[in-house]
Design a protein around this motif. Structure first.
Motif, short mmCIF file in Angstrom:
data_model
loop_
_atom_site.label_atom_id
_atom_site.label_comp_id
_atom_site.label_asym_id
_atom_site.label_seq_id
_atom_site.Cartn_x
_atom_site.Cartn_y
_atom_site.Cartn_z
N LYS A 174 0.98 -1.52 0.17
CA LYS A 174 -0.35 0.35 -0.18
C LYS A 174 1.36 1.50 0.06
O LYS A 174 0.61 2.15 -0.48
CB LYS A 174 -1.00 -0.13 1.32
CG LYS A 174 -1.89 -1.20 1.22
CD LYS A 174 -3.24 -1.00 2.28
CE LYS A 174 -4.05 -1.51 2.11
NZ LYS A 174 -4.96 -1.73 3.21
N PHE A 175 1.83 1.00 0.73
CA PHE A 175 2.93 2.23 0.98
C PHE A 175 3.53 3.05 -0.26
O PHE A 175 3.93 4.05 -0.75
CB PHE A 175 3.58 1.93 1.60
CG PHE A 175 5.24 3.10 1.57
CD1 PHE A 175 5.01 4.44 2.16
CD2 PHE A 175 6.78 2.79 1.79
CE1 PHE A 175 6.27 5.27 2.48
CE2 PHE A 175 7.47 3.13 1.75
CZ PHE A 175 7.10 4.58 2.12
N TYR A 176 4.25 1.85 -1.09
CA TYR A 176 4.72 1.64 -2.10
C TYR A 176 3.87 2.14 -3.50
O TYR A 176 3.59 2.79 -4.44
CB TYR A 176 5.62 0.23 -3.01
CG TYR A 176 6.65 0.45 -1.96
CD1 TYR A 176 7.67 0.69 -2.01
CD2 TYR A 176 6.47 -1.22 -1.58
CE1 TYR A 176 8.28 0.93 -1.00
CE2 TYR A 176 7.73 -1.63 -0.67
CZ TYR A 176 8.53 -0.59 -0.67
OH TYR A 176 9.51 -1.18 0.20
N ARG A 177 2.84 1.44 -3.27
CA ARG A 177 1.22 2.21 -5.01
C ARG A 177 0.70 3.30 -4.47
O ARG A 177 0.58 4.14 -5.46
CB ARG A 177 0.37 1.23 -4.20
CG ARG A 177 -0.03 -0.11 -4.66
CD ARG A 177 -1.60 -0.44 -4.98
NE ARG A 177 -1.55 -1.90 -5.45
CZ ARG A 177 -1.75 -3.16 -4.97
NH1 ARG A 177 -2.33 -3.20 -4.11
NH2 ARG A 177 -1.34 -4.14 -5.57
N LYS A 178 1.06 4.37 -2.52
CA LYS A 178 0.72 5.65 -2.55
C LYS A 178 1.87 6.20 -3.04
O LYS A 178 1.58 7.22 -3.06
CB LYS A 178 0.55 5.78 -1.20
CG LYS A 178 0.28 7.21 -0.80
CD LYS A 178 0.42 7.20 0.83
CE LYS A 178 2.00 6.91 1.36
NZ LYS A 178 1.99 8.01 2.77
N ASN A 179 2.78 5.94 -2.87
CA ASN A 179 4.12 6.36 -3.96
C ASN A 179 4.61 6.66 -4.95
O ASN A 179 5.38 6.73 -5.57
CB ASN A 179 5.18 6.48 -2.73
CG ASN A 179 5.65 7.19 -1.66
OD1 ASN A 179 5.91 8.86 -1.87
ND2 ASN A 179 4.62 6.69 -0.72
N GLY A 180 3.07 5.86 -5.67
CA GLY A 180 3.12 6.23 -7.32
C GLY A 180 3.77 4.43 -7.65
O GLY A 180 4.10 4.35 -9.49
N PHE A 181 4.26 3.85 -6.92
CA PHE A 181 4.58 2.22 -7.60
C PHE A 181 3.75 0.95 -8.02
O PHE A 181 2.19 1.21 -8.20
CB PHE A 181 5.60 1.42 -6.72
CG PHE A 181 6.67 1.79 -6.72
CD1 PHE A 181 8.34 1.27 -7.25
CD2 PHE A 181 7.07 3.58 -5.41
CE1 PHE A 181 9.31 2.30 -6.47
CE2 PHE A 181 8.21 3.40 -5.42
CZ PHE A 181 8.88 3.04 -5.46
N GLU A 182 3.63 0.84 -9.55
CA GLU A 182 2.60 0.01 -9.67
C GLU A 182 3.25 -1.97 -10.02
O GLU A 182 4.17 -2.18 -10.25
CB GLU A 182 2.32 0.17 -11.41
CG GLU A 182 2.03 1.37 -11.30
CD GLU A 182 1.75 1.80 -12.99
OE1 GLU A 182 1.18 1.10 -13.76
OE2 GLU A 182 0.79 2.66 -12.92
N LYS A 183 2.81 -2.87 -9.27
CA LYS A 183 2.96 -4.36 -9.71
C LYS A 183 3.41 -4.54 -11.36
O LYS A 183 2.02 -4.31 -12.49
CB LYS A 183 1.91 -4.67 -9.11
CG LYS A 183 3.01 -6.22 -9.13
CD LYS A 183 1.34 -7.23 -7.86
CE LYS A 183 1.35 -8.75 -8.65
NZ LYS A 183 0.25 -8.99 -8.27
N ILE A 184 4.44 -5.24 -11.31
CA ILE A 184 4.36 -5.61 -13.09
C ILE A 184 5.07 -7.12 -13.08
O ILE A 184 4.96 -7.45 -14.83
CB ILE A 184 5.37 -4.29 -13.63
CG1 ILE A 184 7.16 -4.77 -12.62
CG2 ILE A 184 5.45 -3.41 -13.56
CD1 ILE A 184 8.30 -4.74 -13.76
#
Length: 141
Positions: free
Chosen positions: A110-120
């Protein structure tokens, strides 16, 4: 205050964090010392009142930066320190940033998604201690 690697004492502090936070997947002091001698690794620490509260270890992999580890002191979480570390990186990085995160580490995802990361992608059985998969995440610039 955010600084880049200061000295051997800093590596000892990072090794202590590693053991407390990452357990069996922690980098040893010897590994950290070896990494600090390689130009492609960058250590960034965050201090509050002259005490380290978090750090990031980055690897310049030519066409992408990899977050090898990011950590915030357990007692200092939920205070925006992780965001500060990432924002510092975002200000100097001009290429994609990648990382792997345990599939069951929902707060980190959730932290990474909030900071603009996407699962690839996913790496099955990536973590040898639990056989958990790793989610591969990226932030493009």
């Amino acid at each position: 205050m955010i600084v880049e690697l200061k000295d051997k004492k800093t590596l000892e502090d990072i090794a202590k964090f590693e053991n407390e936070i990452f357990g069996v997947t922690a980098f040893s002091l010897k590994q950290l010392e070896e990494m600090s001698e390689i130009e492609r690794y960058k250590f960034i620490e965050l201090y509050e009142d002259e005490k380290m509260v978090g750090y990031v270890i980055l690897l310049d992999s030519i066409d992408v930066w990899e977050i090898m580890k990011i950590a915030v002191d357990k007692e200092q979480r939920k205070k925006g320190y992780g965001d500060k570390l990432l924002n510092y990186i975002f200000n100097f990085v001009q290429m994609p940033i990648m990382l792997e995160v345990r599939e069951n580490n929902i707060p980190a995802i959730k932290f990474y998604r909030k900071n603009g990361f996407e699962k690839i992608g996913v790496r099955k059985n990536y973590y040898h201690d639990t056989n958990e998969a790793a989610h591969i995440m990226i932030k493009e610039f």
